[in-house]
Design a protein around this motif. Structure first.
Motif, PDB file in Angstrom:
ATOM      1  N   MET A   1     -58.097 110.106 -34.002  1.00 20.92           N
ATOM      2  CA  MET A   1     -57.766 109.806 -32.598  1.00 20.92           C
ATOM      3  C   MET A   1     -57.518 108.305 -32.435  1.00 20.92           C
ATOM      4  N   LYS A   2     -56.714 107.998 -31.455  1.00 21.48           N
ATOM      5  CA  LYS A   2     -56.444 106.592 -31.140  1.00 21.48           C
ATOM      6  C   LYS A   2     -57.027 106.298 -29.757  1.00 21.48           C
ATOM      7  N   PRO A   3     -57.464 105.043 -29.548  1.00 21.03           N
ATOM      8  CA  PRO A   3     -58.028 104.726 -28.228  1.00 21.03           C
ATOM      9  C   PRO A   3     -56.959 104.689 -27.144  1.00 21.03           C
ATOM     10  N   ALA A   4     -57.408 104.820 -25.907  1.00 21.95           N
ATOM     11  CA  ALA A   4     -56.499 104.608 -24.765  1.00 21.95           C
ATOM     12  C   ALA A   4     -56.083 103.133 -24.767  1.00 21.95           C
ATOM     13  N   PRO A   5     -54.933 102.803 -24.183  1.00 22.68           N
ATOM     14  CA  PRO A   5     -54.488 101.394 -24.203  1.00 22.68           C
ATOM     15  C   PRO A   5     -55.530 100.464 -23.569  1.00 22.68           C
ATOM     16  N   PHE A   6     -55.674  99.279 -24.144  1.00 28.39           N
ATOM     17  CA  PHE A   6     -56.605  98.291 -23.584  1.00 28.39           C
ATOM     18  C   PHE A   6     -56.076  96.896 -23.887  1.00 28.39           C
ATOM     19  N   LYS A   7     -56.575  95.932 -23.102  1.00 34.03           N
ATOM     20  CA  LYS A   7     -56.212  94.535 -23.321  1.00 34.03           C
ATOM     21  C   LYS A   7     -57.342  93.891 -24.120  1.00 34.03           C
ATOM     22  N   GLU A  27     -64.919  97.701 -15.913  1.00 32.22           N
ATOM     23  CA  GLU A  27     -63.625  97.945 -16.582  1.00 32.22           C
ATOM     24  C   GLU A  27     -63.583  97.273 -17.957  1.00 32.22           C
ATOM     25  N   ALA A  28     -64.420  96.225 -18.106  1.00 34.08           N
ATOM     26  CA  ALA A  28     -64.420  95.449 -19.353  1.00 34.08           C
ATOM     27  C   ALA A  28     -65.664  95.752 -20.171  1.00 34.08           C
ATOM     28  N   LYS A  29     -65.513  95.688 -21.506  1.00 35.91           N
ATOM     29  CA  LYS A  29     -66.680  95.873 -22.394  1.00 35.91           C
ATOM     30  C   LYS A  29     -66.688  94.729 -23.407  1.00 35.91           C
ATOM     31  N   PHE A  30     -67.910  94.260 -23.723  1.00 36.20           N
ATOM     32  CA  PHE A  30     -68.034  93.282 -24.802  1.00 36.20           C
ATOM     33  C   PHE A  30     -67.862  94.011 -26.130  1.00 36.20           C
ATOM     34  N   LEU A  31     -67.149  93.388 -27.048  1.00 34.05           N
ATOM     35  CA  LEU A  31     -67.025  93.926 -28.407  1.00 34.05           C
ATOM     36  C   LEU A  31     -67.902  93.084 -29.323  1.00 34.05           C
ATOM     37  N   ALA A  32     -68.948  93.723 -29.897  1.00 36.44           N
ATOM     38  CA  ALA A  32     -69.806  93.016 -30.868  1.00 36.44           C
ATOM     39  C   ALA A  32     -69.429  93.529 -32.254  1.00 36.44           C
ATOM     40  N   GLY A  33     -70.287  94.349 -32.880  1.00 35.16           N
ATOM     41  CA  GLY A  33     -69.952  94.882 -34.208  1.00 35.16           C
ATOM     42  C   GLY A  33     -68.909  95.987 -34.157  1.00 35.16           C
ATOM     43  N   GLY A  34     -68.763  96.595 -33.001  1.00 29.58           N
ATOM     44  CA  GLY A  34     -67.753  97.653 -32.819  1.00 29.58           C
ATOM     45  C   GLY A  34     -68.132  98.990 -33.440  1.00 29.58           C
ATOM     46  N   GLN A  35     -69.353  99.109 -33.967  1.00 29.12           N
ATOM     47  CA  GLN A  35     -69.710 100.315 -34.736  1.00 29.12           C
ATOM     48  C   GLN A  35     -70.100 101.500 -33.849  1.00 29.12           C
ATOM     49  N   SER A  36     -70.337 101.267 -32.584  1.00 29.22           N
ATOM     50  CA  SER A  36     -70.518 102.365 -31.621  1.00 29.22           C
ATOM     51  C   SER A  36     -69.344 102.399 -30.647  1.00 29.22           C
ATOM     52  N   LEU A  37     -68.929 101.213 -30.199  1.00 29.45           N
ATOM     53  CA  LEU A  37     -67.886 101.151 -29.170  1.00 29.45           C
ATOM     54  C   LEU A  37     -66.542 101.682 -29.677  1.00 29.45           C
ATOM     55  N   ILE A  38     -66.129 101.265 -30.864  1.00 23.86           N
ATOM     56  CA  ILE A  38     -64.799 101.662 -31.354  1.00 23.86           C
ATOM     57  C   ILE A  38     -64.728 103.181 -31.609  1.00 23.86           C
ATOM     58  N   ALA A  40     -66.413 105.413 -30.071  1.00 22.41           N
ATOM     59  CA  ALA A  40     -66.407 106.028 -28.724  1.00 22.41           C
ATOM     60  C   ALA A  40     -65.027 105.895 -28.082  1.00 22.41           C
ATOM     61  N   MET A  41     -64.371 104.754 -28.316  1.00 19.82           N
ATOM     62  CA  MET A  41     -63.011 104.578 -27.767  1.00 19.82           C
ATOM     63  C   MET A  41     -62.017 105.496 -28.480  1.00 19.82           C
ATOM     64  N   ASN A  42     -62.195 105.612 -29.798  1.00 22.28           N
ATOM     65  CA  ASN A  42     -61.274 106.481 -30.554  1.00 22.28           C
ATOM     66  C   ASN A  42     -61.383 107.938 -30.104  1.00 22.28           C
ATOM     67  N   PHE A  43     -62.603 108.342 -29.752  1.00 19.28           N
ATOM     68  CA  PHE A  43     -62.789 109.709 -29.244  1.00 19.28           C
ATOM     69  C   PHE A  43     -62.483 109.812 -27.751  1.00 19.28           C
ATOM     70  N   ARG A  44     -62.126 108.679 -27.166  1.00 20.56           N
ATOM     71  CA  ARG A  44     -61.847 108.563 -25.721  1.00 20.56           C
ATOM     72  C   ARG A  44     -63.058 108.923 -24.858  1.00 20.56           C
ATOM     73  N   LEU A  45     -64.235 108.703 -25.443  1.00 16.63           N
ATOM     74  CA  LEU A  45     -65.459 108.845 -24.651  1.00 16.63           C
ATOM     75  C   LEU A  45     -65.676 107.563 -23.848  1.00 16.63           C
ATOM     76  N   ALA A  46     -65.102 106.457 -24.325  1.00 19.83           N
ATOM     77  CA  ALA A  46     -65.114 105.188 -23.584  1.00 19.83           C
ATOM     78  C   ALA A  46     -63.666 104.737 -23.439  1.00 19.83           C
ATOM     79  N   ARG A  47     -63.306 104.290 -22.237  1.00 19.56           N
ATOM     80  CA  ARG A  47     -61.935 103.847 -21.987  1.00 19.56           C
ATOM     81  C   ARG A  47     -61.926 102.514 -21.246  1.00 19.56           C
ATOM     82  N   PRO A  48     -62.516 101.482 -21.850  1.00 18.67           N
ATOM     83  CA  PRO A  48     -62.445 100.175 -21.176  1.00 18.67           C
ATOM     84  C   PRO A  48     -60.989  99.719 -21.121  1.00 18.67           C
ATOM     85  N   THR A  49     -60.606  99.052 -20.050  1.00 22.18           N
ATOM     86  CA  THR A  49     -59.230  98.550 -19.994  1.00 22.18           C
ATOM     87  C   THR A  49     -59.137  97.153 -20.620  1.00 22.18           C
ATOM     88  N   ILE A  50     -60.317  96.504 -20.757  1.00 24.84           N
ATOM     89  CA  ILE A  50     -60.336  95.164 -21.368  1.00 24.84           C
ATOM     90  C   ILE A  50     -61.487  95.080 -22.372  1.00 24.84           C
TER      91      ILE A  50
END
Ligand SMILES: Cc1cc2nc3c(=O)[nH]c(=O)nc-3n(C[C@H](O)[C@H](O)[C@H](O)COP(=O)(O)OP(=O)(O)OC[C@H]3O[C@@H](n4cnc5c(N)ncnc54)[C@H](O)[C@@H]3O)c2cc1C
Length: 291
Positions: A1-7, A27-38, A40-50
């Motif tokens: 899966m690919k994430p929804a578009p984000f800035k 609307e915005a999320k901090f990106l640290a290690g990305g090991q949970s956030l990315i 979640a974004m790939n599965f579209r469980l998280a859709r931050p715009t920034i």
């Protein structure tokens, strides 16, 4: 899966990151290690715009120890903590838990701040932060505050952090002499999240009686479960097997595990009792040896 578009914005300073979060809120999320956030974004469980990448903010990394406490920057990676012999010597409970977190590749990137902010109920470090009486330092563009770890975890994947706030430091009080700790967990496979995990820390006085006891579990509730009150029957006594059994029985009645595809709630409750006895016995033995 690919994430929804984000800035994507790579912040170069804490002020810039906090200003961006104040402007964009949830609307915005901090990106640290990305090991949970990315994932979640790939599965579209998280859709931050920034995405505000905080990896370039150097002051958020590293460990600083003073007389009373150690402060860990949120961007400090698991691997850096594992390799820091002085840190692991001060906080053996964390040293014992780190190898249970995911796999080496994930530990190379994942950060302590991302872990605590993500607040997975089965995650090891939130339970340890509660056991160690950590204070979490939080900052927004307007103010700074600190909160006890026990009050930081609100429910599954939800913390006390406001939409404009960042976790900026983890303060760990140093423990006294004759303190022993133990972390144990049962997971389906090495590197999986815990079915049940348990952190115990026992402090003895000069007469070998228990003067402080901390006990905290992960995987058996929406948040880490602080079972220190159940274990407080050990205070003032020289800990013995019957006490470990009594504490284990109390823990089994106080938790409300939900069960999962990997384990029934009854099995989790059983494990929590077994791990409580074993971890208390080991922590006590280690405290006894720490003269
Ligand atoms: C296969 C796999 C197995 C795993 N197994 C385990 C395990 O056994 N135990 C375990 O605990 N974890 C496990 N994880 C999760 C891993 O530990 C993550 O690294 C951790 O949960 C998040 O840290 P991060 O630095 O990667 O944060 P990110 O993924 O970058 O961020 C996570 C969340 O925290 C927010 N955030 C990050 N930093 C801050 C900050 N300073 N202030 C405020 N918000 C912030 C982000 O916006 C995001 O919402 C596993 C992950 C994978 C992919």
């Amino acid at each position: 899966m690919k994430p929804a578009p984000f800035k994507y914005i790579a912040a170069t300073s804490l002020d810039q990151a906090l200003a961006l979060k104040a402007e964009h809120g949830d609307e915005a999320k901090f990106l640290a290690g990305g090991q949970s956030l990315i994932p979640a974004m790939n599965f579209r469980l998280a859709r931050p715009t920034i995405l505000i990448d905080i990896n370039g903010i150097e002051p958020l990394c590293g460990v600083r120890t003073s007389e009373a406490a150690t402060r860990v920057g949120p961007l400090t990676r698991y691997r850096a903590l594992q390799r820091d012999a002085a840190f692991v010597g001060l906080f053996p409970l964390i040293g014992e838990a780190l190898p249970h977190i995911a796999h080496p590749q994930i530990r190379n990137r994942g950060t302590i701040g991302g872990n605590l902010s993500h607040a997975d109920p089965a995650s090891e470090l939130p339970a340890i932060a509660v056991a160690l009486r950590a204070r979490l330092h939080v900052q927004s563009a307007k103010r700074a505050r600190s909160v006890a770890a026990a009050d930081f975890f609100v429910s599954a994947l939800t913390t006390d952090l406001g939409a404009d706030e960042m976790l900026t430091g983890i303060e760990l009080p140093l423990h006294g002499p004759r303190t022993g700790s133990c972390f144990m967990e049962v997971a389906r496979r090495r590197g999986d999240f815990a079915i049940v995990g348990l952190a115990a820390q026992v402090t003895l006085n000069e007469n070998q009686a228990c003067s402080d006891i901390r006990l905290s579990l992960c995987g058996v509730g929406e948040t880490p479960v602080d079972a220190s009150t159940a274990a407080s029957i050990m205070i003032g006594h020289s800990p013995a097997e019957e006490m470990f059994r009594d504490v284990a029985a109390s823990v089994q009645t106080m938790i409300e595990p939900s069960g999962s595809v990997h384990a029934t709630a009854d099995y989790q409750r059983h494990l929590a009792g077994v791990l409580t006895e074993r971890a208390l016995r080991t922590a006590h033995q280690r405290a006894h040896n720490e003269r």
